[in-house]
Write an enzyme that holds these catalytic residues in place. Structure first.
Site, PDB file in Angstrom:
ATOM      1  N   HIS A  81      -8.751 -40.417 -22.964  1.00  0.00           N
ATOM      2  CA  HIS A  81      -7.347 -40.826 -23.019  1.00  0.00           C
ATOM      3  C   HIS A  81      -7.057 -41.512 -24.339  1.00  0.00           C
ATOM      4  CE1 HIS A  81      -7.709 -45.256 -22.551  1.00  0.00           C
ATOM      5  NE2 HIS A  81      -8.821 -44.955 -21.897  1.00  0.00           N
ATOM      6  N   CYS A  82      -5.787 -41.410 -24.765  1.00  0.00           N
ATOM      7  CA  CYS A  82      -5.322 -42.152 -25.940  1.00  0.00           C
ATOM      8  C   CYS A  82      -4.455 -43.297 -25.425  1.00  0.00           C
ATOM      9  CB  CYS A  82      -4.547 -41.230 -26.885  1.00  0.00           C
ATOM     10  SG  CYS A  82      -3.095 -40.455 -26.142  1.00  0.00           S
ATOM     11  N   ALA A  83      -3.534 -43.787 -26.226  1.00  0.00           N
ATOM     12  CA  ALA A  83      -2.740 -44.952 -25.839  1.00  0.00           C
ATOM     13  C   ALA A  83      -1.812 -44.667 -24.661  1.00  0.00           C
ATOM     14  CB  ALA A  83      -1.916 -45.445 -27.024  1.00  0.00           C
TER      15      ALA A  83
END
Length: 477
Positions: A31-33
Site C-alpha cells: 500500500h501507498c499513502a
C-alpha cells in the site's frame, strides 16, 4: 469501538479477496499513502465494479498491471493489515509490488519502464537545480519588480545571486555522467563502471562538443584500427549516455559470467571499459548523436511548421500516452531538448494536458455530487492532479465514463494553444502543475503565463464536462 472497526476491516478484506479471485490469484500486495495495490496472476478473475462498492473503498482502477483500491490515508493501513492476514501473504514494499508487476509486462513495456527508472533517481537533483535557476532568473530579470532587477536594486545580494547561479548549473555539466551511472545501475551492471564511462565522455582532453559544434575548436583526429576517430566529448549527450549505460551493464554481466574467478577482478572491468570505450567512439556515439539531432530537429521542425496546431495536438493527446505508459520516454526527450537548446517547451504542454483532465474530473464530480462514490474518488483524484499525478483521475473517473477524458483532451489542446502564443518554456523537467512552477523560465513573464495557461485548461475542462454531464445520464451501478 476499536474491535468493531477491526472486524469491519476484516470483513472488507475477506470480501476483497473473494472479488479478486481468491488467495491463489494474489501475486503480491502493498500500500501507498492512500491506495491498496495488488498484483494478480489473472486480472480477468476480479470484479472491478463490485470492488468499488466495498465499505471504505473510494474507488478502484487497474493501472498497468496493478489493481489499486483507494481507501484513503490511515484507513488503507488498517485494511492492508487485515488483508495481509486474511490472504496469508508476507509484508511487501511498494518496490516489491512494482517488481512483481514488471514481471507481467512484455519486452516493450519493460523497456519503457526502464527509461523511466533511469531518470527517477536523477530528477530530484534536476528539480533542485531548476528551482535555483528560477530563483536566480527572478533576481536578475528586469521588469518583474520594477524597472531594475532585484540584484540592481540591492547590490549586496549580487554575491549570493552569483553563488546560486553556480549551484544551479553544476548538475548540467555532468548530466551525461549521471545518466550513464543511473542507466548502468538500472540495467544490472556495476554503476561504478558507469561513472568511469561517464567521466570518459566528459574527459577534458576531448574537444568540448558545444565548442566543436560551433566551430570554435577543431577536434583531434586519431587512427584507431584503421578508423579515423574524432576525439570529441559528449556534453549534452543524454541519449548517448542512456545507450552507453545499457552497453556497460551488458558487457559487465557478460564478462563476469565468462571470465574465470581467479582473474575476474582485473580482467572483467578492464574488458568492459575498453570495449565500451571503443563502441562509444565508433558506433554508439555517432549513432546517438544522429538520433539526438533527429529527435531535436524533428521537434523543432514541428514547432516551426505546425505552430499552434502542433502544440494543441501534443497537449490534447499527451494524457492518452499516460494511459498507455508511453509518456515515460518523454523524460529522455526533455533532457535532450534542454541539453541542445537550453529550454524545454514540452513541460508546459504536459502540465496543461494534466490540468485539462483535472478540470474534467472536477466537473464530473460536481455534476454528480449526490453520488457518494463519485464524490469520494473525484475529490481525491482532483487533488492529486495539482501535484502532477493524473492516474487516479484518468483511471478512476475520466476513462471509466469516457466523455470526461475527451473533454479533458479538448481543454488540454486549448491550453496548448495558449502556451504556444505566450511562448512559455521550462528550464528543467520532471515536474508539472504546482511543482512545475519551480522550473518555468522567467522569460516573457513565464511564471504568470504558466499559471494562466493551466487555469485556462482547468476551467475549460471543468465547464465542458459539467455542461455535458447535465445532458447525459450515468449508470453508477
Amino acid at each position: 469501538m476499536a474491535a468493531n472497526k477491526q472486524a469491519t476491516y476484516q470483513a472488507v478484506a475477506k470480501n476483497l479477496i473473494e472479488l479478486i479471485g481468491g488467495k491463489e490469484n494474489i501475486q503480491g500486495a502493498a500500500h501507498c499513502a492512500t491506495r491498496l495495490r495488488i498484483v494478480l496472476h489473472d486480472n480477468d478473475l476480479m470484479n472491478l465494479k463490485e470492488i468499488e462498492k466495498l465499505d471504505y473503498a473510494k474507488g478502484a482502477f487497474l493501472a498497468g498491471d496493478q489493481l489499486q483500491v483507494i481507501f484513503g490515508a490511515g484507513t488503507v493501513n488498517d485494511v492492508y493489515a487485515a488483508f495481509r492476514v486474511e490472504a496469508g501473504i508476507q509484508d511487501m514494499s511498494l518496490s516489491d509490488v512494482k517488481a512483481q508487476s514488471a514481471q507481467k509486462q512484455n519486452a516493450f513495456q519493460r523497456g519503457i519502464k526502464a527509461l523511466s527508472d533511469v531518470f527517477v533517481q536523477i530528477i530530484p537533483g534536476l528539480l533542485a537545480a531548476a528551482l535555483l535557476m528560477g530563483i536566480t532568473g527572478l533576481l536578475g530579470q528586469k521588469g518583474i519588480f520594477g524597472e531594475q532587477s532585484v540584484v540592481e536594486m540591492y547590490p549586496a545580494i549580487a554575491g549570493l545571486n552569483r553563488f546560486i547561479q553556480i549551484m544551479s548549473t553544476g548538475i548540467f555539466t555532468i548530466l551525461p555522467l549521471l545518466v550513464v551511472y543511473s542507466a548502468t545501475k538500472r540495467f544490472g551492471g556495476n554503476p561504478v563502471l558507469g561513472l568511469v564511462m561517464g567521466a570518459i565522455m566528459l574527459h577534458p582532453d576531448l574537444g568540448n562538443a558545444f565548442d566543436v559544434g560551433s566551430g570554435k575548436v577543431k577536434p583531434e583526429i586519431i587512427n584507431l584500427f584503421g578508423l579515423k576517430v574524432e576525439l570529441v566529448g559528449f556534453q549534452g549527450g543524454i541519449i548517448i549516455a542512456l545507450m552507453m549505460g545499457a552497453v556497460v551493464a551488458k558487457l559487465d554481466q557478460f564478462f563476469n559470467r565468462k571470465v574465470p574467478d581467479i582473474i575476474k577482478l582485473f580482467v572483467a572491468p578492464l574488458a568492459t571499459v575498453v570495449i565500451s570505450g571503443l563502441l562509444l567512439f565508433t558506433i554508439v556515439g555517432p549513432f546517438g548523436r544522429f538520433l539526438a539531432d533527429t529527435i531535436t530537429s524533428g521537434l523543432m521542425w514541428s514547432v516551426t511548421n505546425f505552430g499552434a496546431v502542433g502544440f494543441m495536438l501534443f497537449a490534447g493527446l499527451q494524457q492518452v500516452l499516460v494511459i498507455t505508459g508511453l509518456h515515460h520516454v518523454l523524460g529522455a526527450v526533455e533532457a535532450q531538448l534542454i541539453a541542445n537548446t537550453g529550454q524545454n517547451f514540452l513541460m508546459p504542454l504536459m502540465s496543461v494536458a494534466l490540468m485539462g483532465q483535472a478540470g474534467a474530473v472536477f466537473g464530473f464530480t460536481l455534476a454528480h455530487w449526490k453520488q457518494e462514490k463519485v464524490r469520494q474518488i473525484g475529490l481525491s483524484a482532483f487533488g492529486s492532479t495539482f501535484f502532477g499525478i493524473s492516474e487516479p483521475a484518468l483511471f478512476g473517473v475520466n476513462i471509466k465514463y469516457k466523455f470526461p477524458l475527451i473533454m479533458g483532451c479538448i481543454a488540454g489542446a486549448i491550453g496548448g494553444a495558449y502556451v504556444y502564443f505566450t511562448k512559455v518554456k521550462a528550464i528543467g523537467f520532471g515536474a508539472t502543475a504546482i511543482p512545475g512552477f519551480a522550473i518555468v523560465s522567467t522569460n516573457g513573464g513565464g511564471h504568470l503565463q504558466y499559471v494562466i495557461a493551466n487555469v485556462l485548461a482547468l476551467a475549460v475542462g471543468f465547464i465542458l464536462t459539467l455542461l455535458y454531464s447535465k445532458m447525459k445520464k450515468i449508470n453508477f451501478e
